[in-house]
Scaffold this active site. Structure first.
Site, mmCIF file in Angstrom:
data_model
loop_
_atom_site.group_PDB
_atom_site.id
_atom_site.type_symbol
_atom_site.label_atom_id
_atom_site.label_comp_id
_atom_site.label_asym_id
_atom_site.label_seq_id
_atom_site.Cartn_x
_atom_site.Cartn_y
_atom_site.Cartn_z
ATOM 1 N N GLU A 154 14.499 8.126 -14.758
ATOM 2 C CA GLU A 154 13.892 7.131 -13.879
ATOM 3 C C GLU A 154 14.649 7.026 -12.555
ATOM 4 O OE1 GLU A 154 12.436 2.457 -14.142
ATOM 5 O OE2 GLU A 154 13.921 3.212 -15.572
ATOM 6 N N GLU A 174 8.335 -1.741 -22.497
ATOM 7 C CA GLU A 174 7.438 -1.617 -21.351
ATOM 8 C C GLU A 174 6.300 -0.670 -21.710
ATOM 9 O OE1 GLU A 174 7.815 -0.962 -16.526
ATOM 10 O OE2 GLU A 174 9.594 -1.186 -17.769
#
Length: 880
Positions: free
Chosen positions: A759, A487
């Site tokens: 996260e 990502e």
């Protein structure tokens, strides 16, 4: 005679020291830290009206600048422009002289007078160089012969013979892909991943290097290696490649001035040669393979004999993209970490622990038979059993391979890839692997540290450490969401949520100036803003509340933190386009259409059957950000004197808030979503009538208490949660949340051994198992936004928007959470601000430093006693 000489020398030394002290005392004011466009002696200023800044140094309290004088010229002695103003401004003073010439070095100095009647000496001479205009480029884009289909990195070389003595040499370089350049075998800079990642279809950065000391009379060799990078390599989702183009290319222009006054330009053209070297493949996500057997010793130094593998280069047409100078800092090497431990996992794999989750790579020292292959795989964590864990990387290999040549000790490191890791698994290492054979190196954008924060609580200090390392790992040229899996994108929501914290920790002025240009460049024609910038996903993926609002939030916050009116001016059209887009899709002033991420990754209890679910209506969230962006646009319009827009958006803001009240609030102030995030956003953005705000804050407190002093907020609610509690008199609740050690909380990952921000609140669960593997980064800075509250409330260092850039400061520490001491400091554009306190024997003791040319209001806790102070060092005490 010798005794007399000794006495004479002693007398001379004393006289010299006396003279130095006398001069130092006489020099009661001076200037330091001179910059142009936030940069020290920059080499590629594109701005036609560059802005100058400096800091005042004075040992006299209450010192402000009364006037300044700047002089500028194209030589150190000449003055072609000067400006003398009675002004206290020392930040971003705009050049107002005749048009500056391109690719020209200018020299400048400044001196100031203060309010005490003192005048400084002229500052040391500083310089900057202007960039190239489009017509100044004579170089050609060059690439390999035929189609660029090889996975290997091309090497490109040119031997030049200079007949005269060189006075100066300046190289202008960029690439489609990444480049690493050398002159006569020496790398020309400490930069990595140049030319950096931008919206390539709109603009590509070029870099400028002073090679005056590298180029010599006679034979010289220019050598450049190219990598896939973000331009050609895999980026984004769905294994996309060649997103910006399928051909790596080099643009190189070397401008030489000889001592006799003549000049010569050496360009990339069809006389250059190329071959494929030892970098057999290189990819941002997957890593690099380097085969030492394919090295071409001496290829970038004089005297190299080209083999048949060297071919002519091919010229390609210039694209439509603009070439722009760098406005942000380069990526460079920073901290090094020695291996902490080498061990065998339960699976029998050899794993190395570096003790810190970081972003960069591992340097490997090895020697062995030719063909020996060493493989390094990278991971952030070990699993519950203690085995190497890479499932959360998804398809990213994060793997570096080094193939040895015969029995020659070498040090290997990647060139065009980076990894996010704490652990490596190593296979194929020849002989005994020792700790000293491995060194991890952190790479991130070269941002100067500006903030320090510490308390009497070791867990909070580790939290601050984790916040800083989350920033370092994800500020690699663009503000990425994560640095390890497939990502690594510039998610706009994460960036806006974290900006204020980032600006405390490091000087991010240049970093975000550069990135905001890409936000504008990739903004869609209708005004909508993509989820990620640079946009590598889809033009359909845009316009999510709290993500696209980056277009208004960061410019305004940059203005407040750096006093940079220019960023508002540069981004104003983008800000306006975004608000106007939302207005165009709103119905009766309600933004209740489109896709929204909402309060991303909020707390989801496993079995919540009593109606306390933390799900916040996404359109309700959207309406609050619609109001917030309108307010920030309105603020910018006032600063820039756009009076027509002020009236227009004042009226719009009133309609947006009225629509919110009609749709989402009862007459008594209860919101349709009874969640922490709902009340936080309503209160943070002043969506409710003033007479109903305190009761809403009480509802928020009740919700926090109902969850056992745990937060339930996600990416959009978390940055403002403690701010709202403190604003409405609930510092105790804010501290209860900060000090909470069980899940979900900021300290839960710290207790679980985290060295960066996760996260998810429960990336690793209490039983050692993991959250969902396809989205579970252990280096993801968004929840580190609590750092902003810690600076503003624990130590109480707050900028005042009316006098931005810490020209005026509010020092208002609010002790709590059983802390007995805390200290914070920030190197602002005016100088060092410091707030340090300790509670001792029932007395609150506060030490404050205010920089010259600034002022502060100090508010003591409990008593609320206020005192206005000018620059200097101060000590305060009060009963506590």
């Amino acid at each position: 005679m010798s005794n007399l000489s000794t006495i004479s020398r002693a007398a001379f030394t004393i006289a010299l020291l006396f003279s130095f002290v006398t001069n130092a005392l006489a020099q009661k004011i001076s200037v330091k830290d001179l910059t142009v466009e936030h940069l020290v002696n920059p080499f590629s200023i594109d701005n036609a009206h560059p802005r100058f800044s400096w800091k005042l140094v004075s040992n006299i309290k209450n010192t402000t600048q009364k006037s300044y004088e700047i002089k500028l010229g194209s030589t150190e002695k000449a003055t072609s422009w000067s400006s003398k103003e009675s002004s206290d401004q020392s930040v971003l003073i705009e050049y107002s002289g005749d048009e500056l010439k391109s690719k020209t070095t200018y020299y400048w100095q400044v001196r100031v007078t203060d309010n005490h009647g003192n005048t400084s000496a002229w500052s040391p001479i500083q310089h900057f160089k202007t960039g190239l205009k489009p017509e100044d480029w004579s170089a050609k884009w060059i690439t390999v012969e035929g189609n660029d289909t090889s996975f290997a990195s091309p090497l490109i070389r040119k031997e030049i013979d200079l007949k005269k003595k060189v006075l100066s040499a300046t190289a202008y370089i960029t690439a489609k892909g990444l480049y690493e350049a050398s002159i006569n075998g020496q790398k020309i800079s400490n930069h990595y991943f140049a030319p950096g990642w931008t919206s390539y279809k709109n603009h590509i950065q070029y870099q400028v290097y002073d090679l005056s000391k590298s180029i010599k009379t006679g034979a010289n060799v220019i050598g450049v290696a190219l990598g896939d990078g973000w331009f050609k390599g895999r980026i984004g989702f769905d294994h996309k490649k060649h997103l910006y183009g399928d051909t790596r290319a080099l643009l190189f222009q070397l401008e030489i001035q000889y001592t006799d006054g003549s000049k010569e330009i050496i360009n990339s053209d069809d006389s250059w040669r190329s071959a494929f070297g030892p970098i057999r493949s290189s990819n941002i996500y997957d890593g690099e393979t380097y085969d030492a057997r394919a090295e071409m010793p001496g290829w970038n130094i004089v005297g190299y004999k080209e083999t048949t593998s060297w071919k002519p280069v091919r010229i390609i047409a210039r694209g439509s993209e603009r070439l722009v100078g760098m406005s942000g800092p380069p990526v460079t090497k920073h901290e090094e970490f020695k291996a902490v431990k080498i061990f065998k996992t339960p699976k029998g794999e050899t794993v190395v622990d570096f003790g810190q989750n970081l972003v960069g790579w591992v340097m490997v020292r090895a020697k062995g038979p030719a063909g020996t292959k060493i493989t390094l795989k990278h991971a952030e964590v070990l699993d519950k059993a203690g085995n190497f864990y890479t499932t959360n990387l998804r398809s990213a290999k994060q793997e570096n391979n080094y193939i040895l040549k015969d029995n020659v000790e070498q040090v290997f490191e990647p060139h065009f890839s980076f990894q996010g890791f704490r652990y490596i698994k190593i296979d194929g290492y020849p002989g005994e692997l020792k700790l000293e054979n491995l060194t991890a190196v952190a790479l991130y954008s070269d941002m100067k540290p500006t903030g320090k924060f510490t308390t009497s609580n070791t867990l909070i200090n580790q939290l601050q450490h984790n916040i800083e390392w989350g920033q370092k790992g994800n500020f690699v040229d663009v503000p990425t969401d994560c640095p390890q899996r497939d990502e690594r994108l510039g998610w706009t929501g994460d960036a806006q949520a974290f900006y204020n914290t980032a600006a405390y920790n490091m000087d991010v002025s240049g970093f975000f100036t550069k990135w905001m240009k890409d936000v504008s460049a990739d903004q869609l024609p209708n005004g909508s803003v993509p989820f990620v910038v640079p946009n590598v996903i889809s033009e359909r993926d845009a316009g999510s509340a709290g993500w696209a609002d980056v277009a208004t939030i960061i410019p305004w916050d940059m203005y407040v933190s750096y006093g940079d009116k220019g960023i508002l001016d540069a981004q104003y059209n983008s800000m306006k386009k975004w608000v106007d887009y939302v207005s165009s899709v709103a119905k009766d002033n309600l933004w209740n259409t489109g896709f929204h991420f909402g309060d991303w990754l909020f707390y989801r209890p496993n079995d919540d059957n009593d109606g306390r679910a933390a799900v916040t209506d996404k359109y309700m969230i959207a309406q609050t950000f619609y109001a917030h962006s309108t307010q920030l646009l309105l603020n910018a319009a006032r600063v820039l004197g756009k009076n027509d827009d002020v009236k227009k958006y004042e009226e719009l803001l009133e309609k947006i808030k009225s629509a919110y009240i009609r749709e989402y609030m009862t007459v008594t102030g209860k919101l349709v979503s009874n969640t922490q995030t709902a009340y936080v956003l309503a209160l943070q953005f002043d969506m409710m009538p003033e007479n109903l705000r305190q009761q809403a804050a009480e509802r928020l407190v009740a919700n926090v208490r109902d969850y056992g002093n745990h937060l339930t907020t996600g990416f959009l609610g978390t940055p403002y949660l403690c701010h709202v509690l403190s604003r409405f008199g609930h510092d105790d609740v804010a501290y209860d949340l900060l000090m909470q050690e069980s899940y979900p909380s900021w300290l839960y990952p710290v207790k679980m051994g985290a060295t960066t921000i996760w996260e998810r609140w429960d990336g690793i669960k209490p039983d050692g198992s993991f959250q969902t593997a396809d989205m579970n980064s252990f280096n993801h800075y968004a929840y580190g936004a609590i750092g902003d509250w810690m600076y503003k409330n624990v130590v109480g260092i707050i900028p005042v928007a009316a006098e931005p850039g810490y020209k005026e400061i509010l020092i208002t520490p609010k002790p709590g959470g059983k802390l007995t001491s805390a200290s914070g400091e920030l190197e602002t554009v005016y100088g060092l601000v410091k707030s340090s306190w300790i509670i001792q024997d029932g007395t609150f003791k506060l030490d404050v430093i205010v920089p010259a040319n600034s002022k502060a209001t100090v508010v003591m806790p409990k008593t609320g006693k206020k005192e206005q102070i000018g620059s200097g060092s101060y000590h305060f005490e009060s009963k506590y």
